[in-house]
Design a protein around this motif. Sequence first.
Motif, PDB file in Angstrom:
ATOM      1  N   CYS A 190       6.810 -13.659  -6.343  1.00  0.00           N
ATOM      2  CA  CYS A 190       5.125 -14.094  -7.419  1.00  0.00           C
ATOM      3  C   CYS A 190       3.886 -14.121  -6.235  1.00  0.00           C
ATOM      4  N   VAL A 191       3.497 -14.843  -4.841  1.00  0.00           N
ATOM      5  CA  VAL A 191       2.670 -14.156  -4.052  1.00  0.00           C
ATOM      6  C   VAL A 191       2.554 -13.379  -3.987  1.00  0.00           C
ATOM      7  N   GLY A 192       3.449 -12.228  -3.661  1.00  0.00           N
ATOM      8  CA  GLY A 192       2.674 -10.070  -3.278  1.00  0.00           C
ATOM      9  C   GLY A 192       1.741  -9.728  -4.570  1.00  0.00           C
ATOM     10  N   ILE A 193       2.691  -9.579  -5.582  1.00  0.00           N
ATOM     11  CA  ILE A 193       1.980  -9.454  -7.193  1.00  0.00           C
ATOM     12  C   ILE A 193       0.669 -10.432  -7.561  1.00  0.00           C
ATOM     13  N   LEU A 194       0.452 -11.737  -7.127  1.00  0.00           N
ATOM     14  CA  LEU A 194      -0.494 -11.982  -7.402  1.00  0.00           C
ATOM     15  C   LEU A 194      -2.093 -11.898  -6.574  1.00  0.00           C
ATOM     16  N   ALA A 195      -1.787 -11.509  -5.217  1.00  0.00           N
ATOM     17  CA  ALA A 195      -2.179 -11.447  -4.356  1.00  0.00           C
ATOM     18  C   ALA A 195      -2.487  -9.840  -4.527  1.00  0.00           C
ATOM     19  N   ALA A 196      -1.647  -9.038  -4.837  1.00  0.00           N
ATOM     20  CA  ALA A 196      -2.148  -7.380  -5.382  1.00  0.00           C
ATOM     21  C   ALA A 196      -3.240  -7.219  -6.538  1.00  0.00           C
ATOM     22  N   HIS A 197      -2.653  -7.789  -7.823  1.00  0.00           N
ATOM     23  CA  HIS A 197      -3.426  -8.752  -8.733  1.00  0.00           C
ATOM     24  C   HIS A 197      -5.230  -8.731  -8.253  1.00  0.00           C
ATOM     25  N   ALA A 198      -5.040  -9.664  -7.418  1.00  0.00           N
ATOM     26  CA  ALA A 198      -6.735 -10.344  -7.271  1.00  0.00           C
ATOM     27  C   ALA A 198      -7.173  -9.537  -5.848  1.00  0.00           C
ATOM     28  N   SER A 199      -6.310  -8.998  -5.051  1.00  0.00           N
ATOM     29  CA  SER A 199      -6.901  -7.699  -4.394  1.00  0.00           C
ATOM     30  C   SER A 199      -7.457  -6.565  -5.322  1.00  0.00           C
ATOM     31  N   ARG A 200      -6.565  -5.993  -6.089  1.00  0.00           N
ATOM     32  CA  ARG A 200      -7.172  -5.117  -7.281  1.00  0.00           C
ATOM     33  C   ARG A 200      -8.600  -5.244  -7.890  1.00  0.00           C
ATOM     34  N   ALA A 201      -8.698  -6.160  -7.971  1.00  0.00           N
ATOM     35  CA  ALA A 201     -10.733  -6.680  -8.198  1.00  0.00           C
ATOM     36  C   ALA A 201     -11.386  -6.311  -7.600  1.00  0.00           C
ATOM     37  N   SER A 202     -10.901  -6.878  -6.457  1.00  0.00           N
ATOM     38  CA  SER A 202     -12.749  -5.505  -5.455  1.00  0.00           C
ATOM     39  C   SER A 202     -12.423  -4.770  -5.080  1.00  0.00           C
ATOM     40  N   GLY A 203     -11.138  -3.811  -5.183  1.00  0.00           N
ATOM     41  CA  GLY A 203     -11.198  -2.652  -4.855  1.00  0.00           C
ATOM     42  C   GLY A 203     -10.073  -2.671  -4.093  1.00  0.00           C
ATOM     43  N   TYR A 204      -9.119  -3.596  -3.055  1.00  0.00           N
ATOM     44  CA  TYR A 204      -8.408  -3.606  -2.065  1.00  0.00           C
ATOM     45  C   TYR A 204      -9.910  -4.072  -0.512  1.00  0.00           C
ATOM     46  N   ARG A 205     -11.069  -3.619  -1.291  1.00  0.00           N
ATOM     47  CA  ARG A 205     -11.433  -3.938   0.046  1.00  0.00           C
ATOM     48  C   ARG A 205     -11.311  -5.159   0.683  1.00  0.00           C
ATOM     49  N   ASP A 206     -10.554  -6.415   0.891  1.00  0.00           N
ATOM     50  CA  ASP A 206     -10.633  -7.897   1.708  1.00  0.00           C
ATOM     51  C   ASP A 206      -9.173  -7.208   2.410  1.00  0.00           C
ATOM     52  N   LEU A 207      -8.842  -6.621   2.257  1.00  0.00           N
ATOM     53  CA  LEU A 207      -7.272  -6.513   2.853  1.00  0.00           C
ATOM     54  C   LEU A 207      -7.305  -6.627   3.934  1.00  0.00           C
ATOM     55  N   ARG A 208      -6.353  -6.898   5.054  1.00  0.00           N
ATOM     56  CA  ARG A 208      -6.363  -6.740   6.438  1.00  0.00           C
ATOM     57  C   ARG A 208      -5.195  -5.743   6.759  1.00  0.00           C
ATOM     58  N   PRO A 209      -5.626  -5.229   7.985  1.00  0.00           N
ATOM     59  CA  PRO A 209      -4.685  -4.011   7.875  1.00  0.00           C
ATOM     60  C   PRO A 209      -2.758  -3.895   8.390  1.00  0.00           C
ATOM     61  N   ALA A 210      -2.453  -3.461   8.459  1.00  0.00           N
ATOM     62  CA  ALA A 210      -0.970  -3.989   8.219  1.00  0.00           C
ATOM     63  C   ALA A 210      -0.173  -4.802   9.820  1.00  0.00           C
ATOM     64  N   ASP A 211      -0.826  -3.768  10.869  1.00  0.00           N
ATOM     65  CA  ASP A 211      -1.345  -4.843  12.252  1.00  0.00           C
ATOM     66  C   ASP A 211      -1.804  -6.124  12.614  1.00  0.00           C
ATOM     67  N   ALA A 212      -2.771  -6.811  11.446  1.00  0.00           N
ATOM     68  CA  ALA A 212      -3.055  -7.488  11.985  1.00  0.00           C
ATOM     69  C   ALA A 212      -2.540  -9.063  12.547  1.00  0.00           C
ATOM     70  N   PRO A 213      -2.874  -9.693  13.127  1.00  0.00           N
ATOM     71  CA  PRO A 213      -2.487 -10.571  13.489  1.00  0.00           C
ATOM     72  C   PRO A 213      -1.933 -11.519  13.013  1.00  0.00           C
ATOM     73  N   GLU A 214      -0.646 -12.549  12.896  1.00  0.00           N
ATOM     74  CA  GLU A 214      -0.388 -13.602  12.603  1.00  0.00           C
ATOM     75  C   GLU A 214      -1.447 -15.124  12.428  1.00  0.00           C
ATOM     76  N   GLY A 215      -1.966 -15.226  11.937  1.00  0.00           N
ATOM     77  CA  GLY A 215      -2.624 -16.160  12.137  1.00  0.00           C
ATOM     78  C   GLY A 215      -1.551 -18.649  12.995  1.00  0.00           C
TER      79      GLY A 215
END
Length: 215
Positions: A190-215
């Motif tokens: 659920c989270v992955g699908i909704l996050a991917a859909h929201a991110s696609r709307a911005s062209g995936y520009r706001d995604l963090r890199p795969a090795d980003a630290p966990e907050g």
Amino acid sequence: MTAELGPDDVRDRPERWKVVEESTAFTGHVFNVRRDRVEMPDGTGGGTEVVGRDVIEHLGSVGVLALDDQDRVLLLRQYRHPVGRLLWETPAGLRDVDGEPLRALAERELLEEAGYRAARWDTLADVFPSSGMSDERTRIFLARDLELVPPEEIDFERVHEEADMPVVWVPLDEAVRKVLAGDVHNMIACVGILAAHASRASGYRDLRPADAPEG
């Protein structure tokens, strides 16, 4: 009196209230249960009281939202005994190898559970799936530029819940509708699908890199 907060203050931050006593209630393979006695506000304007809290100590996990070049999401079906259902999920797995980087774990799960490799990886979301009772942390990755791997190149035997996991490719927009309709319940999916859909709307520009630290 607490200062008025606004949108700029919405960011989770570390905090630890005083634990006056700690004991182990259960030790298992995937998780343990710890029993804490925690000093908390009593609601009288400054006083405190000690209350019990059971905490599930969990290994942690990762999930993979795999998206192909047709904007389809990879979902697989798996039996989940605690909820008594066959759930549509994304590839996912436990952080059960000491020192294994999270992306390496995600790559392994995508290969073993679905038979794919991905050339492009990003971080979609970091979540605490059940923060009221467990310390489990889950990182959900977005995997793109997918390649199907021949079965003979995969050194993994599927048993138990993983013995029969059919895979279906679902258009991302349709997957969102299924989440909102209550057809899909798995948290990572659920989270992955909704996050991917929201991110696609911005062209995936706001995604963090795969090795980003966990907050």
